[in-house]
Design a protein around this motif. Structure first.
Motif, PDB file in Angstrom:
ATOM      1  N   ILE A   3      -7.590  11.399   6.580  1.00 17.66           N
ATOM      2  CA  ILE A   3      -6.910  12.619   6.132  1.00 17.66           C
ATOM      3  C   ILE A   3      -6.413  13.350   7.369  1.00 17.66           C
ATOM      4  O   ILE A   3      -7.146  13.502   8.356  1.00 17.66           O
ATOM      5  N   VAL A   4      -5.187  13.831   7.323  1.00 16.00           N
ATOM      6  CA  VAL A   4      -4.633  14.542   8.480  1.00 16.00           C
ATOM      7  C   VAL A   4      -4.461  16.031   8.237  1.00 16.00           C
ATOM      8  O   VAL A   4      -4.388  16.814   9.187  1.00 16.00           O
ATOM      9  N   SER A   5      -4.393  16.449   6.960  1.00 17.64           N
ATOM     10  CA  SER A   5      -4.273  17.881   6.680  1.00 17.64           C
ATOM     11  C   SER A   5      -4.751  18.168   5.262  1.00 17.64           C
ATOM     12  O   SER A   5      -4.808  17.273   4.411  1.00 17.64           O
ATOM     13  N   VAL A   6      -5.093  19.435   5.033  1.00 21.42           N
ATOM     14  CA  VAL A   6      -5.528  19.872   3.703  1.00 21.42           C
ATOM     15  C   VAL A   6      -4.771  21.143   3.339  1.00 21.42           C
ATOM     16  O   VAL A   6      -4.205  21.833   4.201  1.00 21.42           O
ATOM     17  N   ALA A   7      -4.759  21.465   2.048  1.00 16.45           N
ATOM     18  CA  ALA A   7      -4.074  22.671   1.568  1.00 16.45           C
ATOM     19  C   ALA A   7      -4.684  23.092   0.240  1.00 16.45           C
ATOM     20  O   ALA A   7      -5.403  22.319  -0.408  1.00 16.45           O
ATOM     21  N   ALA A  50      -2.893  10.002   6.544  1.00 13.70           N
ATOM     22  CA  ALA A  50      -2.014   9.548   7.624  1.00 13.70           C
ATOM     23  C   ALA A  50      -0.961   8.577   7.118  1.00 13.70           C
ATOM     24  O   ALA A  50       0.139   8.500   7.689  1.00 13.70           O
ATOM     25  N   ASN A  51      -1.264   7.845   6.045  1.00 15.84           N
ATOM     26  CA  ASN A  51      -0.289   6.903   5.493  1.00 15.84           C
ATOM     27  C   ASN A  51       0.722   7.568   4.563  1.00 15.84           C
ATOM     28  O   ASN A  51       1.554   6.894   3.966  1.00 15.84           O
ATOM     29  N   GLY A  52       0.636   8.904   4.419  1.00 17.85           N
ATOM     30  CA  GLY A  52       1.579   9.652   3.598  1.00 17.85           C
ATOM     31  C   GLY A  52       1.113   9.932   2.190  1.00 17.85           C
ATOM     32  O   GLY A  52       1.761  10.692   1.455  1.00 17.85           O
TER      33      GLY A  52
END
Length: 392
Positions: free
Chosen positions: A205-209, A255-257
């Protein structure tokens, strides 16, 4: 290492019992072949509980402090299964004493403590790992293989939830689980599992919201005596405020979108232990539901809409190496329980300790546990920023 392995468990609660049973059973799967596993000690501040668990699982003795485990030269391998806030002190001392350590998730109570534990492991000459039991499920391993092989196509949507009911009763006693900052409750306890599981299958995981927390039971009565696990107890009239989250939700980007949604709660009515993971790819979809642990569902990508749909894949020999020769009766759709996953995990850990080639994937490292802590921290920061996109 060819001599016997001396093992111990620190913490005699529910998960501690599972680790104890794992060591007892580790040499019964995958052809055996380990040196003799000597079940030396169970440690717990509750001496009566430690004695009961030691007797139940065949350990030689019960002790009242973790320091006795660290000081015992006959103990080589230790599972740490105590409150999160104690992990750093205990793990650092065990590593300094030359022990191999398997530490329960989440790795620590704070990001700083987790970072210090990773630094200590890097200096140690022993094996240190984070315990993520659900990784060992054969159906999860098979879905991971499907995604890696390209059969599912590129992942586009990931959905994960872990809903439990152990805290839905307002009469449940106050304990360490209900103290701490937002993010240290259901998110850390249950969310750590599904975060690691989703990343184990689909990458980082690269970001959360969109993070949100709720506390559904605002205060709890203090118990009059010791509380074991999620048990009820006789309550005092004194109450204490619950300060961390009963439920948490957030979205994430991999990271893979792939986009993802995560939901977790310790106060959810319904199935008492409800974990599920869905991976939707550009060519197919795979679904794992813990309530049916010996199977998973794949949505076929047949060209005809009339034949396209779900099919059930039953876990059996050849489905995943985790399963093969890991149950007494290794047949298709022969189910297993949560305790079996601890046996698989501990066998993998002991193979690592011995430097042996294993038929099981290696256990998560402390660095993996730290990464989960960074995701938990990002979710908490996201909540305090009003749900804004937050980098891990």
């Amino acid at each position: 290492m060819t001599k016997q392995l001396g093992v111990a468990v620190i913490g005699a609660g529910m998960a501690g019992r599972s680790h104890a049973n794992g060591y007892r059973q580790a040499n019964t799967i995958h052809g055996g072949g380990l040196p003799p596993v000597r079940l030396i000690a169970i440690a717990d501040i509750n001496q009566e509980l430690a004695t009961e668990v030691a007797g139940r699982y065949g350990f030689e003795k019960a002790v009242g402090s973790w320091q006795e485990i660290a000081d015992d030269p006959e103990i080589d391998v230790v599972s740490v299964v105590v409150g999160n806030s104690l992990h750093r002190e205990v793990v650092e001392a065990l590593l300094a004493a030359g022990k191999h350590v398997l530490c329960e998730k989440p790795l620590a109570d704070t990001l700083a403590n987790a970072e210090a534990m990773v630094a200590a492991a890097e200096k140690a000459g022993t094996v240190a790992a984070t315990a993520y039991s659900f990784r060992r499920n054969p159906a999860v391993e098979a879905i991971r293989d499907l995604l890696a092989s390209g059969e599912l196509g590129d992942p586009i949507l990931i959905e994960a939830h872990y809903l439990a009911d152990y805290a839905c009763d307002p009469a449940g006693p106050m304990s360490w689980r209900f103290r701490g900052d937002l993010g240290s409750g259901a998110l850390a306890d249950l969310g750590a599992h599904i975060i690691d599981l989703a990343e184990y299958v689909a990458g980082p995981i690269v970001s959360v919201a969109g993070a949100d927390f709720t506390i559904s039971i605002k205060e709890r009565n203090l118990p009059l005596g010791n509380v074991i696990g999620h048990d009820h107890a006789e309550l005092s009239d004194e109450k204490e405020a619950v300060t961390n989250d009963d439920s948490a939700v957030f979205t994430a980007t991999f990271a893979n979108g792939a986009a993802a949604t995560f939901r977790t709660s310790r106060a959810a009515y319904g199935p008492p232990n409800d974990l599920a993971l869905t991976i939707t790819g550009t060519q197919s979809r795979a679904v794992f539901d813990w309530r049916r642990p010996a199977e998973f569902v794949v949505s076929d990508n047949q060209p005809s809409a009339h034949t396209r749909g779900d099919r059930v894949v039953y876990v059996g020999p050849g489905t995943a190496a985790v399963f093969d020769d890991a149950v007494p009766m290794p047949g298709g759709n022969i189910s297993f329980g949560y305790g079996d996953l601890f046996v698989y995990q501990i066998r993998a850990f002991l193979d690592q300790v011995l430097g042996r080639e294993s038929r099981l994937p290696a256990c998560a490292t402390l660095a993996d546990g730290l990464h989960t802590m960074k995701v938990l921290d990002a979710v908490t920061r996201c909540y305090h920023s009003g749900g804004a996109r937050t980098a891990v």
